[in-house]
Scaffold this motif. Sequence first.
Motif, mmCIF file in Angstrom:
data_model
loop_
_atom_site.group_PDB
_atom_site.id
_atom_site.type_symbol
_atom_site.label_atom_id
_atom_site.label_comp_id
_atom_site.label_asym_id
_atom_site.label_seq_id
_atom_site.Cartn_x
_atom_site.Cartn_y
_atom_site.Cartn_z
ATOM 1 N N LEU A 11 46.107 56.877 39.773
ATOM 2 C CA LEU A 11 46.034 57.474 41.109
ATOM 3 C C LEU A 11 46.682 56.576 42.155
ATOM 4 O O LEU A 11 47.634 56.967 42.819
ATOM 5 N N LEU A 12 46.166 55.344 42.317
ATOM 6 C CA LEU A 12 46.697 54.450 43.349
ATOM 7 C C LEU A 12 46.237 53.026 43.086
ATOM 8 O O LEU A 12 45.336 52.776 42.293
ATOM 9 N N SER A 13 46.885 52.080 43.795
ATOM 10 C CA SER A 13 46.487 50.676 43.781
ATOM 11 C C SER A 13 46.162 50.250 45.204
ATOM 12 O O SER A 13 46.898 50.588 46.131
ATOM 13 N N ALA A 14 45.054 49.532 45.369
ATOM 14 C CA ALA A 14 44.606 49.128 46.700
ATOM 15 C C ALA A 14 44.550 47.608 46.790
ATOM 16 O O ALA A 14 43.916 46.948 45.959
ATOM 17 N N ARG A 60 47.607 39.036 36.135
ATOM 18 C CA ARG A 60 48.696 39.929 36.541
ATOM 19 C C ARG A 60 48.199 41.027 37.494
ATOM 20 O O ARG A 60 48.900 41.396 38.429
ATOM 21 N N THR A 61 47.005 41.570 37.224
ATOM 22 C CA THR A 61 46.470 42.629 38.081
ATOM 23 C C THR A 61 46.083 42.031 39.431
ATOM 24 O O THR A 61 45.215 41.192 39.508
ATOM 25 N N GLN A 62 46.736 42.496 40.486
ATOM 26 C CA GLN A 62 46.491 41.936 41.815
ATOM 27 C C GLN A 62 46.023 42.997 42.805
ATOM 28 O O GLN A 62 46.120 42.810 44.004
ATOM 29 N N GLN A 63 45.553 44.131 42.312
ATOM 30 C CA GLN A 63 45.017 45.175 43.175
ATOM 31 C C GLN A 63 43.807 45.795 42.489
ATOM 32 O O GLN A 63 43.556 45.559 41.312
ATOM 33 N N LEU A 64 43.058 46.609 43.232
ATOM 34 C CA LEU A 64 42.105 47.512 42.623
ATOM 35 C C LEU A 64 42.891 48.749 42.211
ATOM 36 O O LEU A 64 43.503 49.407 43.063
ATOM 37 N N VAL A 65 42.942 49.025 40.925
ATOM 38 C CA VAL A 65 43.733 50.140 40.413
ATOM 39 C C VAL A 65 42.798 51.292 40.062
ATOM 40 O O VAL A 65 41.860 51.113 39.282
ATOM 41 N N PHE A 66 43.055 52.451 40.657
ATOM 42 C CA PHE A 66 42.204 53.627 40.462
ATOM 43 C C PHE A 66 42.846 54.590 39.476
ATOM 44 O O PHE A 66 44.023 54.967 39.624
ATOM 45 N N PHE A 67 42.055 55.023 38.485
ATOM 46 C CA PHE A 67 42.473 56.044 37.535
ATOM 47 C C PHE A 67 41.562 57.257 37.703
ATOM 48 O O PHE A 67 40.333 57.124 37.721
ATOM 49 N N ASP A 68 42.157 58.414 37.832
ATOM 50 C CA ASP A 68 41.425 59.647 38.091
ATOM 51 C C ASP A 68 40.994 60.282 36.771
ATOM 52 O O ASP A 68 41.830 60.558 35.907
ATOM 53 N N ASP A 88 39.994 49.551 37.986
ATOM 54 C CA ASP A 88 40.353 48.313 37.302
ATOM 55 C C ASP A 88 40.434 47.200 38.339
ATOM 56 O O ASP A 88 41.315 47.194 39.203
ATOM 57 N N LEU A 89 39.487 46.266 38.269
ATOM 58 C CA LEU A 89 39.450 45.167 39.236
ATOM 59 C C LEU A 89 40.401 44.047 38.820
ATOM 60 O O LEU A 89 40.747 43.919 37.647
ATOM 61 N N PRO A 90 40.820 43.202 39.756
ATOM 62 C CA PRO A 90 41.726 42.097 39.414
ATOM 63 C C PRO A 90 41.110 41.183 38.365
ATOM 64 O O PRO A 90 39.909 40.888 38.400
ATOM 65 N N GLY A 91 41.927 40.729 37.418
ATOM 66 C CA GLY A 91 41.459 39.723 36.474
ATOM 67 C C GLY A 91 41.056 38.475 37.233
ATOM 68 O O GLY A 91 41.747 38.044 38.158
ATOM 69 N N TYR A 92 39.910 37.897 36.887
ATOM 70 C CA TYR A 92 39.412 36.767 37.670
ATOM 71 C C TYR A 92 39.259 35.527 36.794
ATOM 72 O O TYR A 92 39.278 35.604 35.571
ATOM 73 N N GLY A 93 39.137 34.387 37.461
ATOM 74 C CA GLY A 93 38.968 33.138 36.728
ATOM 75 C C GLY A 93 40.275 32.480 36.357
ATOM 76 O O GLY A 93 40.329 31.664 35.450
#
Length: 215
Positions: A11-14, A60-68, A88-93
């Motif tokens: 859907l989108l990345s925030a 690598r994931t630097q946004q909140l990624v929404f899947f509908d 999908d939240l950003p990978g942390y650590g």
Amino acid sequence: MNNPLARARYLLSAHNVKQLPPDGGYEVAFAGRSNAGKSSALNAMCQQNALARVSKTPGRTQQLVFFDVSPLYRGPEPAPEPDRFLVDLPGYGYAKVPQNLQAHWQAFLDRYFGTREALRGLVVVMDIRHPLKDYDRQMLGYAVQRGLPAHALLTKADKFGRGQQQQQLMMVRKELSSAFGDTVSVQTFSGESKQGVEEACAVVSRWLELVPPAA
């Protein structure tokens, strides 16, 4: 199993609060340390090979990624059901993320978990070989503070034999129970062998009210 998550679509990345979709409907968030297997878990649960990007570069994931995963609308009657999203939240650590970006994500996630009314549950993905790091506990704490259910996936279970898997599962379950009571459930999982995929899908689909509640 009829898997409603299989209809997931990007859907989108925030990158900030203003970019989030309207705070209605139902959402389930996925969190995990970098390279814990979060993207692979999402792909396996949604029966798609490239829905979530799998990267060999941690963080690598630097946004909140929404899947509908909303039910298909066949309107105009009955009225459309609430939107349903996997987030999908950003990978942390990951130590190489700049400090100012770490601070941005900390503030963003604090706000998201503290105020997001659509949030229905949190899945925390942990490598079965290295579970319950400080960041994992912090993310689980977000859910518990909000009174939300949380579910831990011990990924890459195929790296262990059955006996070793059960030993790790029991250890993690005991620690989670001690820290959070009965609000956090846990299972073994492998995106590679598809072990535990059906169980994880059932948990998330129930939180999103995509399947009838268990009797």
